[in-house]
Design an enzyme around this catalytic site. Sequence first.
Site, PDB file in Angstrom:
ATOM      1  N   CYS A   2      13.764   9.370 -32.013  1.00 37.93           N
ATOM      2  CA  CYS A   2      13.909   8.137 -32.798  1.00 37.93           C
ATOM      3  C   CYS A   2      12.532   7.614 -33.197  1.00 37.93           C
ATOM      4  CB  CYS A   2      14.649   7.034 -32.081  1.00 37.93           C
ATOM      5  SG  CYS A   2      16.331   7.448 -31.663  1.00 37.93           S
ATOM      6  N   ARG A  27      10.724  12.709 -35.614  1.00 41.63           N
ATOM      7  CA  ARG A  27      11.150  12.154 -34.328  1.00 41.63           C
ATOM      8  C   ARG A  27      12.669  12.106 -34.192  1.00 41.63           C
ATOM      9  NH1 ARG A  27       7.006   9.372 -31.786  1.00 41.63           N
ATOM     10  NH2 ARG A  27       8.527   8.262 -30.542  1.00 41.63           N
ATOM     11  N   TRP A  74      17.656  10.037 -33.450  1.00 41.36           N
ATOM     12  CA  TRP A  74      17.987  11.272 -32.765  1.00 41.36           C
ATOM     13  C   TRP A  74      18.975  10.840 -31.695  1.00 41.36           C
ATOM     14  CZ3 TRP A  74      17.528  13.368 -27.785  1.00 41.36           C
ATOM     15  CH2 TRP A  74      17.663  14.754 -27.702  1.00 41.36           C
ATOM     16  N   ASN A 100      13.908   2.427 -30.111  1.00 45.47           N
ATOM     17  CA  ASN A 100      13.639   3.809 -29.710  1.00 45.47           C
ATOM     18  C   ASN A 100      13.609   3.811 -28.191  1.00 45.47           C
ATOM     19  OD1 ASN A 100      12.590   6.392 -29.256  1.00 45.47           O
ATOM     20  ND2 ASN A 100      10.488   5.711 -29.564  1.00 45.47           N
ATOM     21  N   GLY A 101      14.467   4.600 -27.561  1.00 47.19           N
ATOM     22  CA  GLY A 101      14.491   4.635 -26.103  1.00 47.19           C
ATOM     23  C   GLY A 101      15.914   4.721 -25.601  1.00 47.19           C
ATOM     24  N   GLU A 477       7.161  31.863 -25.635  1.00 40.22           N
ATOM     25  CA  GLU A 477       6.859  30.972 -26.761  1.00 40.22           C
ATOM     26  C   GLU A 477       7.403  31.565 -28.075  1.00 40.22           C
ATOM     27  OE1 GLU A 477       6.004  28.147 -27.643  1.00 40.22           O
ATOM     28  OE2 GLU A 477       4.981  28.272 -29.565  1.00 40.22           O
ATOM     29  N   LYS A 481      10.255  29.725 -30.301  1.00 40.72           N
ATOM     30  CA  LYS A 481      10.017  29.337 -31.693  1.00 40.72           C
ATOM     31  C   LYS A 481      11.097  29.905 -32.588  1.00 40.72           C
ATOM     32  CE  LYS A 481       7.704  27.039 -31.151  1.00 40.72           C
ATOM     33  NZ  LYS A 481       6.805  26.167 -30.440  1.00 40.72           N
ATOM     34  N   GLU A 484      14.410  28.016 -32.060  1.00 41.91           N
ATOM     35  CA  GLU A 484      14.348  26.632 -32.560  1.00 41.91           C
ATOM     36  C   GLU A 484      14.439  26.589 -34.083  1.00 41.91           C
ATOM     37  OE1 GLU A 484      11.501  23.627 -30.295  1.00 41.91           O
ATOM     38  OE2 GLU A 484      10.411  25.400 -30.903  1.00 41.91           O
ATOM     39  N   HIS A 501      15.460  45.842 -15.357  1.00 43.28           N
ATOM     40  CA  HIS A 501      16.257  45.284 -14.262  1.00 43.28           C
ATOM     41  C   HIS A 501      17.524  44.580 -14.760  1.00 43.28           C
ATOM     42  CE1 HIS A 501      13.317  46.301 -11.239  1.00 43.28           C
ATOM     43  NE2 HIS A 501      12.362  45.807 -12.038  1.00 43.28           N
ATOM     44  N   LYS A 600      10.834  15.765 -32.118  1.00 40.40           N
ATOM     45  CA  LYS A 600       9.461  16.175 -31.826  1.00 40.40           C
ATOM     46  C   LYS A 600       9.017  15.672 -30.458  1.00 40.40           C
ATOM     47  CE  LYS A 600       5.300  17.660 -33.091  1.00 40.40           C
ATOM     48  NZ  LYS A 600       5.156  19.114 -32.945  1.00 40.40           N
TER      49      LYS A 600
HETATM   50  O1  M6R Z   1       4.898  16.547 -26.824  1.00 38.13           O
HETATM   51  P1  M6R Z   1       5.024  17.576 -25.748  1.00 38.13           P
HETATM   52  O2  M6R Z   1       4.013  18.648 -25.846  1.00 38.13           O
HETATM   53  O3  M6R Z   1       5.060  16.974 -24.359  1.00 38.13           O
HETATM   54  O4  M6R Z   1       6.445  18.254 -25.991  1.00 38.13           O
HETATM   55  C1  M6R Z   1       6.949  19.201 -25.092  1.00 38.13           C
HETATM   56  C2  M6R Z   1       8.166  19.893 -25.661  1.00 38.13           C
HETATM   57  O5  M6R Z   1       9.180  18.973 -25.920  1.00 38.13           O
HETATM   58  C3  M6R Z   1       7.839  20.678 -26.941  1.00 38.13           C
HETATM   59  O6  M6R Z   1       6.836  21.613 -26.742  1.00 38.13           O
HETATM   60  C4  M6R Z   1       9.108  21.401 -27.438  1.00 38.13           C
HETATM   61  O7  M6R Z   1       9.457  22.447 -26.582  1.00 38.13           O
HETATM   62  C5  M6R Z   1       8.938  21.876 -28.867  1.00 38.13           C
HETATM   63  N1  M6R Z   1      10.211  21.812 -29.506  1.00 38.13           N
HETATM   64  C6  M6R Z   1       8.423  23.273 -28.972  1.00 38.13           C
HETATM   65  O8  M6R Z   1       8.340  23.750 -30.269  1.00 38.13           O
END
Ligand code: M6R
Length: 605
Positions: A2, A27, A74, A100-101, A477, A481, A484, A501, A600
């Site tokens: 948010c 956000r 969000w 937001n929260g 990673e 990616k 996502e 395994h 984000k």
């Molecule tokens: O702002 P931060 O680095 O603490 O965020 C951590 C994760 O939420 C963030 O890396 C998330 O996994 C992303 N979607 C990765 O692309």
Amino acid sequence: MCGIVGYIGKRPALPILVAGLKRLEYRGYDSFGFFALNDVSHFLLKKVGKISEWEEKILETDFKGNLGIGHTRWATTGEVTEKNAHPHWDCNREIYLVHNGIIENYQELKKDLVREGHCFVSDTDTEVFSHLIEEYLKNQNKLEEAVREALKKIKGNYAIAVVSKRDPGKLVVARLGAPLLIGLSDGEYFIASDPAAMISYTRQVINLDDNEIAVLTPQNHFVLKEKPIERIDWEIKEAQKNGFSHFMLKEIFEEPEVITEAIKGRIDFERGLARLGGLEQASEKLSKIERVIITGCGTARYAGMVGEYMFEEYAKVPTKVEVASEFRYRNPLLDEKTVLLAISQSGETADTLEAIREAKRRGSLTLGLVNRVGSSIARETDAGVYNRAGLEIGVAATKSFVSQLTILALLTVFLGRKREMSLVMGRRILEEINKLPQLAERILKQSDFIKELAEKYSEYRNFIYLGRKYNFPIALEGSLKLKEIAWKIHAEGICGGEIKHGPIALLDEDFPVVCIAPSDSVYEKMRNAIEEVKSRNGKVLAIVTEGNREIKELADDVVYIPKTLEMLTPILSVIPLHLFAAYLGLELGLDIDKPRNLAKSVTVE
Ligand code: M6R
């Protein structure tokens, strides 16, 4: 998670709110809403979907009110519907607010308010705020006092912006555990969850602290505690795509630059030292610590896993990586000889913040590796290092990851040279780090080829990513990616030695495996893994070091990365994987800047 914006001043609020909110869409972007008012009328709009689809219609209204608030959502409590979008209001439709929260005790508060005759129209936790404020405004005239009373009842976290027709001409904002900035200019104020929303108008900001309430009128502001005025040091170009079709692509192409920024002024070649000014105050304690715990979430945690290999191999400090969301629930063993290093791009991730608080309660020194200057994690840790990676707007973490890895390499030298690391080794690592920006540029030159590979592989719906040692976290990673950004695809990251395994059962000609196999100490093992995949007819896309001819014979496709020190290979090997995910997402027709269901900055637990 948010985003909120607000404006009070001399200009029409609506265009400012729309532009600001578009910059905060990373956000949350499932729904949005605006409320603006003037002396005689108001403008209210709530919609499901993206702001850009409504921008023209909103601006066509040419509504002239100089006070307003906006929200991009969000969803946490309540489905994605128009009625659950913010702003929310009270029974008399006089008080409007954005939040937001998360309010943890909203159900009991709602029950009491309903008993007292309040009518709720949404399923959100936020709506209790407006009804509580309504209750307290019955006994007094000042909006800020009613907000203050209402906040005393709330358990949870919030950044809120409130306006009321009963106490007009003012904007009241408050925060606890969620970011909120106030931007100052001549005769006007801006509020936002993030500087990106106000950077075109002002660079003078007040970072509101937890439990503070600010009252803004066009002429002045009042905060409970007097706050120092700070300066935002980002450039407006950082909040723009600068010729790229998407922020994610722009940010991947900035990866060489963020390495340069991360190391600028931080390398002392002569003495083989890393100069990390933010750690100076903790320097003595850091010479004595016996253990490091690295924590973070998602991509930040994967950076931590690379750090774990670096710290143990070169700095000789026992190191462990902990998922931040698990940390405080499993009774971790901590003491004053342990340092907790929290990694976070946003500096606002609730799970990571709670891990820091837990470590502090148990007497450990806490350090932050954070991109956002002045963020909650930067402020709550005892010392730390900033990434200086600039604004990252794409929801996926890309350039921030490369920056985190670079600083972890510097930290390895910083910690190592306080222990057994020789001058020669310190210099060697620093020299290799210094070459990385150029090497990273070389990888980006292959972007057209990587795009072609993404087209070729876009027909597959399942991928495995394999890597060993320093590149095991890169397999995680790369696969995160891909799932996502190209979310129609399922991808899993697996340590190269583990495939036999179990996961090998999945493999056939429809199951591509991305193998990260640079020429390092585990290269032979990775080659064996590639052979195992090929003998099950699996498709192999390999990332290998320039000059390697062997893998070309085995793999279906090969991307080359330049040679560097083994501990630094992840900084290079991840770049083609970021590009591959972005291009594959585009190939599938997806919005790579705003993948579905994600936010984000995850500011709720
Ligand atoms: O702002 P931060 O680095 O603490 O965020 C951590 C994760 O939420 C963030 O890396 C998330 O996994 C992303 N979607 C990765 O692309």
